[in-house]
Structure formats: structure tokens, C-alpha cells
Scaffold this active site. Structure first.
Site, PDB file in Angstrom:
ATOM      1  N   THR A  98      56.853  30.269  47.952  1.00  0.00           N
ATOM      2  CA  THR A  98      57.428  28.958  48.260  1.00  0.00           C
ATOM      3  C   THR A  98      56.579  27.799  47.785  1.00  0.00           C
ATOM      4  OG1 THR A  98      58.535  29.902  50.185  1.00  0.00           O
ATOM      5  CG2 THR A  98      58.327  27.502  50.105  1.00  0.00           C
ATOM      6  N   VAL A 126      39.573  34.564  35.318  1.00  0.00           N
ATOM      7  CA  VAL A 126      39.663  33.977  36.653  1.00  0.00           C
ATOM      8  C   VAL A 126      38.291  33.579  37.182  1.00  0.00           C
ATOM      9  CG1 VAL A 126      40.243  34.475  39.062  1.00  0.00           C
ATOM     10  CG2 VAL A 126      41.838  35.117  37.228  1.00  0.00           C
ATOM     11  N   LYS A 127      37.300  34.431  36.983  1.00  0.00           N
ATOM     12  CA  LYS A 127      35.988  34.170  37.575  1.00  0.00           C
ATOM     13  C   LYS A 127      35.008  33.518  36.605  1.00  0.00           C
ATOM     14  CE  LYS A 127      32.821  36.360  40.828  1.00  0.00           C
ATOM     15  NZ  LYS A 127      32.448  37.638  41.480  1.00  0.00           N
ATOM     16  N   TYR A 164      37.768  44.096  38.217  1.00  0.00           N
ATOM     17  CA  TYR A 164      38.448  43.480  39.362  1.00  0.00           C
ATOM     18  C   TYR A 164      39.490  42.488  38.855  1.00  0.00           C
ATOM     19  CZ  TYR A 164      39.495  41.053  43.682  1.00  0.00           C
ATOM     20  OH  TYR A 164      40.160  40.518  44.755  1.00  0.00           O
ATOM     21  N   ASP A 172      41.228  38.305  31.460  1.00  0.00           N
ATOM     22  CA  ASP A 172      41.112  37.782  32.819  1.00  0.00           C
ATOM     23  C   ASP A 172      39.887  36.874  32.890  1.00  0.00           C
ATOM     24  OD1 ASP A 172      40.567  37.343  35.498  1.00  0.00           O
ATOM     25  OD2 ASP A 172      41.012  39.395  36.125  1.00  0.00           O
TER      26      ASP A 172
END
Length: 454
Positions: A305, A250-251, A148, A248
Site C-alpha cells: 500500500t 543495496v548495501k 544476502y 545487488d
């Protein structure tokens, strides 16, 4: 109509949610509704306390209502110097990037590296893959089955867990098995790393691969801890063939495995590291740390943004200070070992649900309990898993399933020893009760979880 923010009862809040919140952003397993949180505790309307073993899929890694993070956010929002780094900069964004370059090791000196600041792991991985393709002029990506890396775009299209569920794969991605000692794709746990590396070697020899993207613990794919030699082998192959290795984190990064970085356990240095979830202390924040040639060009090709907004950056700097302090990381190692010992004792206890536990595994506070119909066949039991998490919520514990039949335990890193004991008591009772039929099919019918509905 209720006042804005008023909760009412749990049932009223979930009914309101059902009426107004888009289904495309729901991954629900039981009717959770919380109105407050502190540390590892979530509070429902009405005051019932739940022990949180998910930390919002690790995004609240340093606890709900963390006072250090809350203070930094309050100060940042009071005199925010704009809301973006899109067309200007501000001190916290620059300092956060500098601190990330100090924290994330590399074989390159910092002046040759850059930091992309984003909102989530999805855009961090999207930018990493796009940059590797641009820098190499190659289209190919190697990824892993059941991996994932994000919820949309290229990051989603190289996520094996999504592709298996029916999402179209990136046209240039090749998926290989992730080495799983409990379910070896070769039939022999001793040969899985050799087989995967041989497949990767043959693909890399084609000279068309820009990057290999890999999780150091495959989280949503079942909390799989790969055997020794896997990441080191990928590192060596990428070096040989001029391919970027994207790890990765991220987790499972920023202390969750009991180490600052999960890749530290493998003795390697990635080319690109992606971070998210815990990095924002509960606010949207991600980062990609990598070579300048990957992250500097094309200029203005990754625009949102509010990227690098001062509130999220202030939270991120506070998180990094907590990581550097090391206390949370050490606690993750200690409490993870406690979880594994107590859950393994349950697995061997002979209790009514214990023989449905096929495997208990993990690193630090990234732990998986794999439920099966029986240990002999090791057939995955997704129905029992769904009922166990529902029953756990009824008893006062929040956790979620991954890959259908694995209970994922990722609590806040500062969880106490007493809370671990309590969590194991409740969780093992939930497995016992579910195995004995305490949860009906009707109770879980409304909660589709990971199921993809077209």
C-alpha cells in the site's frame, strides 16, 4: 508507565524493549539503546556518546539527523499528496524514478527501462527475480554461497547466508562459491575466478537460468572484495546465454565504495540494479532499476500500500542529490584508505590482539577485519569476534560481526579523519582486551546475533 518516547536509563529502555518488541526482528550483539544521533554519533539515554561504525547496517549512510534529509521529510509530510503510488502518482515518485534512471547507467536508453519503488532491499530483489523469471520464461537462478539478498520470500531463499543457517532454498536456485582471495575454495587464490566462471558456464549452458544475482562486494558474507575479472566474466556469460545479470547494490551502492556504484570498479553494466538502505536516508525505500520487460509485467503483481510514498521519495531525492554532489563518495574513498592503512599497521604491530587479525580488506567505507585463532591455521574465531564487538560497545564504538568472525566497518560516509583515528584506537583496544579475556562468556550469552533459533 513512561510517557510515549521517554527513554529513562539505557537499562530501563532495553528492559522495555525486551518485554514488547518481537524477537523475530532482533539481531542483537550487545545492549545498544540510543535516544538520539548526529552525524557518526549515537547518544545513549544518560548522554554517553557512541561512535557509529555501522550506520544501521548502512541505512544511515549520510549520517544521523542529516539536516538536508530532515528538511525534505518535513516539507513532504506537511502537504503529502496521499501516501502511495499504488493507484495514483505524485511528483516526487516520478522525479525520483527519473533521477534513478539518470544515475544508474545501462546499455539501454531510458525509455526502455523502468524503476520499481519499494520499501527494502528484500522486496527490490524479490521483484527483480520474479521479473527476470517472467520475462525469460525460465525458472533458474544462480546465486552465491554466503550471499544476502533479503529477509523473506524468494530473496531470502536465494540468500546463501540464510540457506546455510537452515532456511529452505528456492527449488530452482544453484549456489556457487563467491571468489574469496583470503579463503580460496580451490586452495589457490589465482584460480578461484576461473573455477567459479566455469561452474556458471556449465549451468548456463542448460538454458534454464533466468538470472544471476550477485553482490559486487559480498557484505554479510564477510566483506569479500572479489578478484578482478569476476563480474566481467559473469557479464560475458550472461550475454552469451541470454540471462539477466542482477547486481545487488543495496548495501554497498550510492558512494560507499568510493565510487557512485560498486560495479563501476569492474567496468561492467548490469541488466538490473537493486538499491536500498542508504537510498531512503534512514526511511524505508528501495528501488529496482531494469528493463521494461522485467518490471512492467504482470501488472499489479507487486503490491504494497505505501510503496512510493511521498515522504520516503522526498528523502530519496535528497540522497540522490548528495550522491550527485560527490563529496560523500570522495570522502568514503579517502577515509576508507585511512582505515585500511591504520588497521594494517595494527595487524603488523605485535600487540596482544594483532596476531588474531587474519585479514584486513575492503573498498571505500566497506571494510572487513577477519579474526582468527592464529594466522597459521586461519581458523575463524567467532567467539573472539563476538567479544570484540561487545567490548567495543563498552568502550564507545558500535559495529557488528558478519559471517561469524568478520568485523564489518560501514560508518556514515561523511565520517571525519579525526573520528577514524579515534575509531581505530578504540577498536584495536577492544580486540586486544577481548583476546586477553576482558569479556566473559556470560556477558555475550544473551546476544544470539546471527544464530537461527527454530
Amino acid at each position: 508507565m513512561p510517557e510515549p518516547g521517554a527513554s529513562g536509563t539505557r537499562e530501563q529502555l532495553t528492559d522495555r524493549d525486551h518485554a514488547v518488541i518481537a524477537g523475530v526482528e532482533k539481531l542483537r550483539f550487545f545492549p545498544l539503546a540510543a535516544c538520539a544521533g548526529r552525524g557518526e554519533i549515537l547518544v545513549e539515554p544518560g548522554g554517553r556518546e557512541l561512535l557509529d561504525l555501522s550506520a544501521s547496517w548502512t541505512a544511515a549512510a549520510f549520517g544521523h539527523g542529516n539536516s538536508d534529509i530532515a528538511g525534505a521529510i518535513t516539507r513532504a509530510v506537511a502537504e503529502a499528496p496521499g501516501a502511495s503510488i499504488l493507484s495514483g502518482t505524485h511528483p516526487d515518485a516520478v522525479a525520483l524514478a527519473e533521477e534513478l534512471l539518470e544515475l544508474v547507467p545501462s546499455r539501454r536508453p531510458n525509455p526502455e527501462r523502468r524503476v520499481y519503488l519499494g520499501h527494502a532491499g528484500t522486496d527490490a530483489n524479490e521483484v527483480a527475480l520474479r521479473g527476470c523469471r517472467h520475462a525469460t520464461g525460465r525458472p533458474g537462478i544462480i546465486a552465491f554461497q554466503n550471499g544476502y539478498h533479503g529477509g523473506f520470500g524468494a530473496a531470502r531463499a536465494v540468500s546463501g547466508v540464510h540457506v546455510t543457517a537452515g532456511v529452505p532454498a528456492d527449488p530452482e536456485v544453484v549456489f556457487f562459491p563467491y571468489p574469496d582471495p583470503y579463503r580460496p575454495h580451490t586452495g589457490d587464490a589465482g584460480t578461484v575466478v576461473e573455477d567459479v566462471l566455469a561452474r556458471a558456464r556449465r549451468q548456463l549452458e542448460r538454458g534454464t537460468t533466468a538470472a544471476v544475482i550477485v553482490e559486487p562486494v559480498q557484505s554479510d558474507g564477510g566483506v569479500i572484495v572479489p578478484p578482478a575479472g569476476f563480474l566481467a566474466g559473469l557479464r560475458a556469460l550472461c550475454d552469451t546465454h541470454g540471462t539477466y545479470l542482477v547486481v545487488d547494490e543495496v548495501k554497498v551502492g550510492l558512494g560507499r565504495t568510493g565510487r557512485t556504484h560498486a560495479f563501476d570498479a569492474h567496468g561492467i553494466l548490469p541488466d538490473v540494479v537493486t538499491l536500498g538502505k542508504a537510498l531512503g536516508g534512514g526511511l524505508p525505500l528501495s528501488a529496482t532499476v531494469g528493463p521494461a520487460e522485467v518490471l512492467d509485467a504482470p501488472v499489479a503483481s507487486a503490491l504494497m500500500t505505501t510503496i512510493g510514498n511521498p515522504v520516503s521519495c522526498a528523502a530519496g531525492r535528497t540522497v540522490l542529490a548528495l550522491v550527485r554532489d560527490g563529496h560523500a563518495t570522495r570522502n568514503a574513498g579517502l577515509r576508507g584508505a585511512q582505515f585500511l592503512a591504520e588497521l594494517t599497521a595494527y595487524q603488523e604491530s605485535g600487540r596482544s590482539g594483532a596476531d588474531r587479525v587474519g585479514d584486513v580488506r575492503g573498498q571505500g567505507l566497506a571494510i572487513g577485519i577477519e579474526l582468527v585463532t592464529d594466522r597459521t591455521s586461519a581458523t575463524p574465531d567467532s567467539e573472539l569476534t563476538a567479544k570484540a564487538v561487545y567490548r567495543a560497545w563498552e568502550l564507545g564504538v558500535v559495529l557488528y560481526p558478519v559471517r561469524g568472525n568478520v568485523l564489518e566497518i560501514t560508518p556514515p560516509l561523511m565520517i571525519t579523519a579525526e573520528s577514524v583515528d579515534r575509531a581505530v584506537r578504540i577498536l584495536t583496544r577492544a580486540i586486544d582486551d577481548a583476546a586477553q579475556g576482558a569479556v566473559s562468556d556470560d556477558q555475550i550469552a544473551a546476544f544470539r546475533g546471527w544464530q537461527r533459533i527454530d
